[in-house]
Structures are given as C-alpha cells and as structure tokens.
Design an enzyme around this catalytic site. Structure first.
Site, PDB file in Angstrom:
ATOM      1  N   ARG A   1       5.035 -12.695   9.756  1.00  0.00           N
ATOM      2  CA  ARG A   1       5.796 -11.550   9.608  1.00  0.00           C
ATOM      3  C   ARG A   1       7.259 -11.555  10.084  1.00  0.00           C
ATOM      4  O   ARG A   1       7.591 -12.354  11.112  1.00  0.00           O
ATOM      5  CB  ARG A   1       5.077 -10.388  10.341  1.00  0.00           C
ATOM      6  CG  ARG A   1       3.618 -10.094   9.981  1.00  0.00           C
ATOM      7  CD  ARG A   1       3.174  -9.173  11.025  1.00  0.00           C
ATOM      8  NE  ARG A   1       3.624  -7.794  10.903  1.00  0.00           N
ATOM      9  CZ  ARG A   1       3.132  -7.006   9.823  1.00  0.00           C
ATOM     10  NH1 ARG A   1       2.095  -7.301   9.195  1.00  0.00           N
ATOM     11  NH2 ARG A   1       3.841  -5.581   9.815  1.00  0.00           N
TER      12      ARG A   1
ATOM     13  N   LYS B   1       4.008   0.768   9.779  1.00  0.00           N
ATOM     14  CA  LYS B   1       4.367   2.283   8.924  1.00  0.00           C
ATOM     15  C   LYS B   1       3.766   3.278   9.589  1.00  0.00           C
ATOM     16  O   LYS B   1       4.325   4.308   9.577  1.00  0.00           O
ATOM     17  CB  LYS B   1       3.732   1.996   7.705  1.00  0.00           C
ATOM     18  CG  LYS B   1       4.562   1.542   6.562  1.00  0.00           C
ATOM     19  CD  LYS B   1       4.038   1.215   5.261  1.00  0.00           C
ATOM     20  CE  LYS B   1       2.927   0.482   5.304  1.00  0.00           C
ATOM     21  NZ  LYS B   1       2.336  -0.007   3.805  1.00  0.00           N
TER      22      LYS B   1
ATOM     23  N   GLU C   1       1.041  -1.138   0.054  1.00  0.00           N
ATOM     24  CA  GLU C   1      -0.115   0.045   0.142  1.00  0.00           C
ATOM     25  C   GLU C   1       0.985   1.238   0.050  1.00  0.00           C
ATOM     26  O   GLU C   1       1.828   1.390   0.802  1.00  0.00           O
ATOM     27  CB  GLU C   1      -0.872  -0.101   1.429  1.00  0.00           C
ATOM     28  CG  GLU C   1      -2.180   1.135   1.207  1.00  0.00           C
ATOM     29  CD  GLU C   1      -2.788   1.056   2.681  1.00  0.00           C
ATOM     30  OE1 GLU C   1      -2.821  -0.138   3.266  1.00  0.00           O
ATOM     31  OE2 GLU C   1      -3.492   1.973   2.755  1.00  0.00           O
TER      32      GLU C   1
HETATM   33  P1  ATP Z   1       2.734  -2.257   8.168  1.00  0.00           P
HETATM   34  O1  ATP Z   1       1.910  -3.065   9.146  1.00  0.00           O
HETATM   35  O2  ATP Z   1       4.062  -2.051   8.668  1.00  0.00           O
HETATM   36  O3  ATP Z   1       2.071  -1.049   8.077  1.00  0.00           O
HETATM   37  P2  ATP Z   1       1.391  -3.381   5.972  1.00  0.00           P
HETATM   38  O4  ATP Z   1       1.245  -4.691   6.067  1.00  0.00           O
HETATM   39  O5  ATP Z   1       0.194  -2.482   6.270  1.00  0.00           O
HETATM   40  O6  ATP Z   1       2.459  -2.894   7.038  1.00  0.00           O
HETATM   41  P3  ATP Z   1       1.572  -3.221   3.238  1.00  0.00           P
HETATM   42  O7  ATP Z   1       1.997  -2.376   2.449  1.00  0.00           O
HETATM   43  O8  ATP Z   1       0.045  -3.701   2.983  1.00  0.00           O
HETATM   44  O9  ATP Z   1       1.956  -2.945   4.621  1.00  0.00           O
HETATM   45  O10 ATP Z   1       2.560  -4.666   2.957  1.00  0.00           O
HETATM   46  C1  ATP Z   1       2.858  -5.166   1.556  1.00  0.00           C
HETATM   47  C2  ATP Z   1       3.008  -6.605   1.863  1.00  0.00           C
HETATM   48  O11 ATP Z   1       4.164  -7.035   2.616  1.00  0.00           O
HETATM   49  C3  ATP Z   1       1.845  -7.349   2.466  1.00  0.00           C
HETATM   50  O12 ATP Z   1       1.687  -8.638   1.861  1.00  0.00           O
HETATM   51  C4  ATP Z   1       2.223  -7.618   3.890  1.00  0.00           C
HETATM   52  O13 ATP Z   1       1.874  -8.693   4.180  1.00  0.00           O
HETATM   53  C5  ATP Z   1       3.846  -7.663   3.728  1.00  0.00           C
HETATM   54  N1  ATP Z   1       4.507  -7.229   5.003  1.00  0.00           N
HETATM   55  C6  ATP Z   1       4.310  -6.243   5.735  1.00  0.00           C
HETATM   56  N2  ATP Z   1       4.800  -6.019   6.760  1.00  0.00           N
HETATM   57  C7  ATP Z   1       5.327  -7.300   7.038  1.00  0.00           C
HETATM   58  C8  ATP Z   1       6.465  -7.968   7.863  1.00  0.00           C
HETATM   59  N3  ATP Z   1       6.769  -7.385   9.040  1.00  0.00           N
HETATM   60  N4  ATP Z   1       6.995  -9.156   7.611  1.00  0.00           N
HETATM   61  C9  ATP Z   1       6.661  -9.784   6.283  1.00  0.00           C
HETATM   62  N5  ATP Z   1       5.768  -9.302   5.511  1.00  0.00           N
HETATM   63  C10 ATP Z   1       5.222  -8.104   5.736  1.00  0.00           C
HETATM   64 MG    MG Z   2      -1.412  -3.234   4.905  1.00  0.00          MG
END
Ligand code: ATP
Ligand code: MG
Length: 562
Positions: free
Chosen positions: A263, A273, A38
């Site tokens: 994760r 984020k 995102e």
């Molecule tokens: P955050 O929780 O840090 O804000 P998010 O999951 O909202 O991150 P996205 O941009 O939606 O961020 O993530 C893109 C991809 O990265 C998704 O498929 C998510 O599952 C993966 N992802 C995000 N954080 C992690 C992590 N700590 N370890 C592994 N994969 C991750």
């Molecule tokens: Mg997300």
C-alpha cells in the site's frame, strides 16, 4: 517498441510476472486488470497508486482495465460515492471505456454457483450463532471444531438456502459456509462464510435480495466472470489468496492470478476510509473534498495536478514490503511542476505599510516584472509602484540580530522589480506597536540594480497600497502533527489527538493588481511564499486562494524539532 518492452527499463515485480506470463503464453498474451473500489467513501491518494498500477499496466501492455464496484456490503454504500469515484478516476487521466461493472450485477450468478457448491457437497447451511461459528474456528495453533450442521444432506441444504433467499428466516438464523477443512492450517479455509442474511436494501438491487455474499465469495468470481488475468491487490489480501484460489478451482471456472503489492502510506496523512469518514462526520474538516484531506477530491481542490499524483505513484513503485513514504515526495512533485509552469506574482499576507518619504505624493509608475524566470515565453507584466506600499511584517525588525538580512532601521534592501529602499524610521501607536515603516528610495536603482554596483543582502516582495487587491487566503499545513498516524489496526490508538490544530490558517492578503479577477483553478507562485490556487468556489469580486504548498519543506523540519 514501448517502454515496457525495453530491457533497459527496470521493472517492478508485478510487471516481471506479466512479462513471464507473456513469455510462457499463460494467458495467450492477454493482459486484463481491474480496479475494484468499494463505494463506501471517496478515493484517497492510496487508491491512486492502485489505479495507476492497474490502468497503467493495461496501457503499457496493450491490455484492458475494468472499473468494478465491489458493492457487496449493502449498508455502507452510496450512489454519491460511486459518482465521486468515477469522476476521480477520470480526473487522474484513466478510462474504463465501456467496462464499468458492479459486483452486484453478478448476484444471480454467484447464487447459482453457491447452489452448485451445495449440490457438489462443498457448502452447507450452518445454523450456529455467529459467536459460536467464530469460536469454533480454533486458533492458529489449534484446529477448529466441526459445526453440528456440517453433515446436513444436500437436499436439506438446498432447501434451507432457497428459503434463506426467499426471506423465510431472520438475520443471524443461518449462514451458508464452504465445506473445506476445520483443521486447515490457513484459518480462513476453516469453513468460511459465503452468505449472510441481511434484510437491508442495496443501492442497486433494492430489496431484491435478503442474502448477501461475502467479499471472499464475490471477488475472485467477479474477476473470473470478467476474464481478468492479473488480479492486483494490496498485501493485506495475501492471506485470502488460498480462498480466492479454492473458489475458482472448486467451481472449475477461469482462474485469474492474484498478485499482492504494498500500500501507499504517507507521513502526516491518514488513508483509512473509515477514519476519513469520521473526520468528515465529526467536523474536523469541512467535507471529503476539504483541501487538507488526502482524498483525490481534496488534493484537487488543494491544487494538486493529476500529473503530480501519477508521478508520485510511479516514483514510490511497487514492492512486497509496506513502508511509509515521505509527504515531501508528493509536495516536491507539485513544486517541480509548478516551478516550470506557474506565473510568479507578488502578494503580501501579513502586511505592514511602508511610506517612501522621498517619492512624490500622487505619483505612480509601472514597472516590468518577469512572469516566470524558468519560462521566457511567459513574458512579463506591469506592477505599479507608488509612495505607499505593503511589505511583510516579518521582513522588518526594529532591532535585527546579526543573521537577519532584511529590513531594519538604517538598512538597505531591494524591492523586487523596483528600487533599493533604506529604512529611516518607524511610526508606533500608543502601545508601542509599529504601524508604519518610513523609507527612502534611490531613483538610480530602478529595476533593482545599482549603477555603482553596490549590493544588498535581501530582495523583498511588496504590493502598492493603491492597487492592492484583497483576497482571503487559506494557509494549509498537514492535518496531523505526527509522522505515523496510519496504524489502522490499532483500535486503541488515540489518533485524533494528533490532529494539527493549525492545519488551516486564514488571512486577508494584499495582492498585486494582475491577480484581480483571477479565475478559479488558476495557479501561481506568490513570490517567496509558495504556490497557490484560486479556490473553486471563488468569485471574481471576492477572491479566495488556497496554499498548495510552501516553496521549501519548512513545515516538516520545524515540526520535527518540536
Ligand atoms: P481503506 O483501507 O482506505 O478503507 P480499502 O482497501 O478498503 O481502503 P477499497 O475500495 O477496497 O478500499 O480499495 C480499492 C482498491 O484500492 C483495492 O484493490 C485496494 O487494495 C486498493 N488500495 C486501497 N488503499 C490503498 C493504498 N493505501 N495503497 C494502494 N492501494 C490501495
Ligand atoms: Mg477494502
């Protein structure tokens, strides 16, 4: 035969699923993944794990991996983030070729699918306030209650939905909901929201839309449109899988397999984020690419290499259980890499002057210093020795305890690549602070060995006063003092109280002359101190170094004892 075909290599559960699918012919041997960020912030090292997994699997299986921006939330998303995410993925070493997509490109198709669900009696416009929609969903132990609008006719629903699109209503007046089952065991299937009215501009579609699809109504269908086979995401999406499946099945479209993995969480590090944005906005760090940030741009500036980050992601592996990985694992990756490849240099970061009283005034000499004991091909360089030198203040004690083996009055130590020196006296200022150390050297020990075979207990680094180059050196330590600061779910957590007030210390160092004019991005080891990189904004005439990592894991150990 690639590694992935070799039965001797242990495979994680995701790769086992893919092997199984390839054996059964489920997808006709096709492997097509995607990385779906995102664009609401910069990528962090957690994302690197998802990137390595999705792009890595595509590479191993001769498949493809798309980059798709999941940009359904118009407010928080920005072009700056899109560009930084692309740059970070490229830097990590992956390539989406011509497969760059945006969920917003599918808004028209999604809208048509929404109309299809309405027409088939599988969706309705609900005019309850959001609060009542929420409370009407019941609890895990009690079923929800049907919305009074659930029985609207297809015609009325279509009419209202089209007028929602046309902008006739205000935000909150209506939503579109899937008509599933208000008593469903899975709460998420109790008539979830598909569309909301949002009168805000979108970074790509501008003011074309005033209704926006939810994540759930977008993600699976976007995967479907792109022909994704394995939709790999993190564990928190496990409970959304039934809805993912319901939309694909009810629409009767290509139905990728969602697979959830754990994760990456690192000790002393924050991955959310939302919270990283707070650190930036509240000025706790200088920006998203501050070298203390766990963002890929921060780690890059700090001096981490793509290889070290990829290697960490491989080593932590993928499982079905969330756990915390030790920050030391990441640090050890870069230590191992730089131990093999980085030049050794001498730099004194907390200098005190030493005068070699029996070394002739005005004389200097050039001594040979090996660049990298791990790599003979790195050769050697010259270092200048003279009567006045700098050593580390910590390497001298006036009244040393028994276990202190470095310099003290009457003690002999080795200066790296140079001579044995013996301390004879100190000079103090009026307040009794030592301002200078007086030593003699033994000319017979040139190069650092005594012909009579006598030993010394310490070898110290040093820099000659005449040739020393000044540099600003940032000494970084972890941003947080607590191992586990990443409980994003806990809103009451006072996570900012765990910020490390000493995460950056800045000193002026005295560097050996070989480092004069070092180019930005140059990495080396300051002997005994750690690995350092020339900061990206550094100018040749005003050098700035960042400490990538210390030589040993001293910080975490000291911090744990506190
Ligand atoms: P955050 O929780 O840090 O804000 P998010 O999951 O909202 O991150 P996205 O941009 O939606 O961020 O993530 C893109 C991809 O990265 C998704 O498929 C998510 O599952 C993966 N992802 C995000 N954080 C992690 C992590 N700590 N370890 C592994 N994969 C991750
Ligand atoms: Mg997300």
């Amino acid at each position: 035969m690639s590694d992935s075909d070799s039965p001797s290599v242990h495979k994680d559960f995701v790769r086992q699923i893919i092997d199984g699918d390839n054996d059964s012919g489920k997808w006709g041997g096709v492997v097509h993944t995607r990385f779906p960020p995102e664009p609401n912030g910069y990528l962090h090292i957690g994302h690197a794990k998802a990137i390595c997994l999705n792009f890595g699997i595509a590479e191993e299986y001769g498949g493809k991996c798309n980059l798709r921006f999941d940009d359904t939330n118009p407010e928080k998303e920005e072009v700056e983030y899109v560009e930084s995410i692309k740059a970070d993925i490229r830097w990590l070493g992956f390539d989406w070729e011509d497969r760059l997509f945006f969920a917003s490109d599918y808004f028209e198709q999604l809208y048509q699918w929404a109309e299809q669900l309405i027409t088939d009696g599988n969706a309705y416009v609900c005019s309850l306030p959001l609060e009542e929609i929420r409370s009407g969903r019941g609890t895990p132990s009690e079923p929800g209650t049907d919305s009074p609008y659930r029985s609207r006719s297809v015609e009325e629903n279509l009419d209202l939905f089209r007028r929602m699109r046309a902008g006739e209503f205000d935000e909150g007046d209506h939503v579109l909901r899937a008509k599933i089952d208000m008593g469903h065991q899975v709460m998420l299937l109790r008539d979830p929201i598909m569309y909301r009215i949002r009168k805000v501009e979108h970074h790509r579609t501008g003011d074309q839309w005033c209704i926006y699809p939810t994540y759930d109504f977008t993600h699976g269908q976007s995967d479907s449109i792109e022909g994704i086979t394995h939709s790999i995401c993190t564990l928190e999406f496990e409970n959304r899988r039934p809805l993912y499946d319901w939309y694909c099945d009810t629409l009767g479209i290509h139905h990728p397999q969602q697979i959830e993995f754990n994760r990456l969480n690192l000790t002393y590090t924050m991955m959310s984020k939302r919270r990283l944005l707070l650190l930036v906005n509240e000025g706790h760090v200088d920006g998203w690419d501050d070298p203390r940030m766990p963002t890929l741009s921060g780690l890059r500036r700090r001096g981490y290499t793509p290889a070290s980050i990829r290697s960490l992601c491989t080593k932590v592996g993928v499982t079905k259980h969330n756990a915390m990985a030790d920050l030391v694992l990441l640090e050890n990756e870069i230590r191992d890499e730089l131990n093999k490849s980085a030049d050794r240099r001498m730099a004194v970061l907390n200098p005190i002057k030493v005068t070699i009283t029996n070394y002739p005034e005005g004389q200097t000499e050039e001594l040979d210093a090996v660049n990298n004991p791990e790599d003979e091909s790195a050769g050697s360089r010259k270092v200048t020795f003279g009567r006045e030198l700098y050593i580390e203040r910590d390497d001298f004690m006036e009244n040393p305890p028994r276990k202190f083996f470095r310099l003290g009055i009457g003690r002999e130590v080795r200066l790296r690549w140079a001579y044995f020196i013996t301390c004879t006296d100190v000079v103090k200022d009026d307040d009794g602070n030592i301002t200078e150390i007086l030593c003699t050297y033994d000319p017979e020990t040139k190069g650092g060995d005594a012909p009579d075979g006598r030993k010394v207990k310490a070898t110290m680094h040093w820099v000659s006063v005449d040739t020393a180059v000044d540099a600003t050196v940032h000494l970084y330590d972890p941003l947080f003092t607590k191992e586990d600061v990443d409980d994003v779910e806990d809103e009451s957590l006072d996570w900012k109280s765990n910020l490390n007030p000493d995460s950056r210390k800045t000193v002026t160092g005295k560097l050996e002359q070989a480092l004069a004019g070092s180019e930005s991005g140059y990495r080396c080891q300051f002997e005994r101190l750690g690995y350092f990189i020339v900061e990206q904004s550094s100018q040749p005439d005003a050098l700035v170094f960042n400490r990538i990592v210390t030589l040993k894991d001293a910080w975490a150990k000291a911090n744990k004892k506190k």
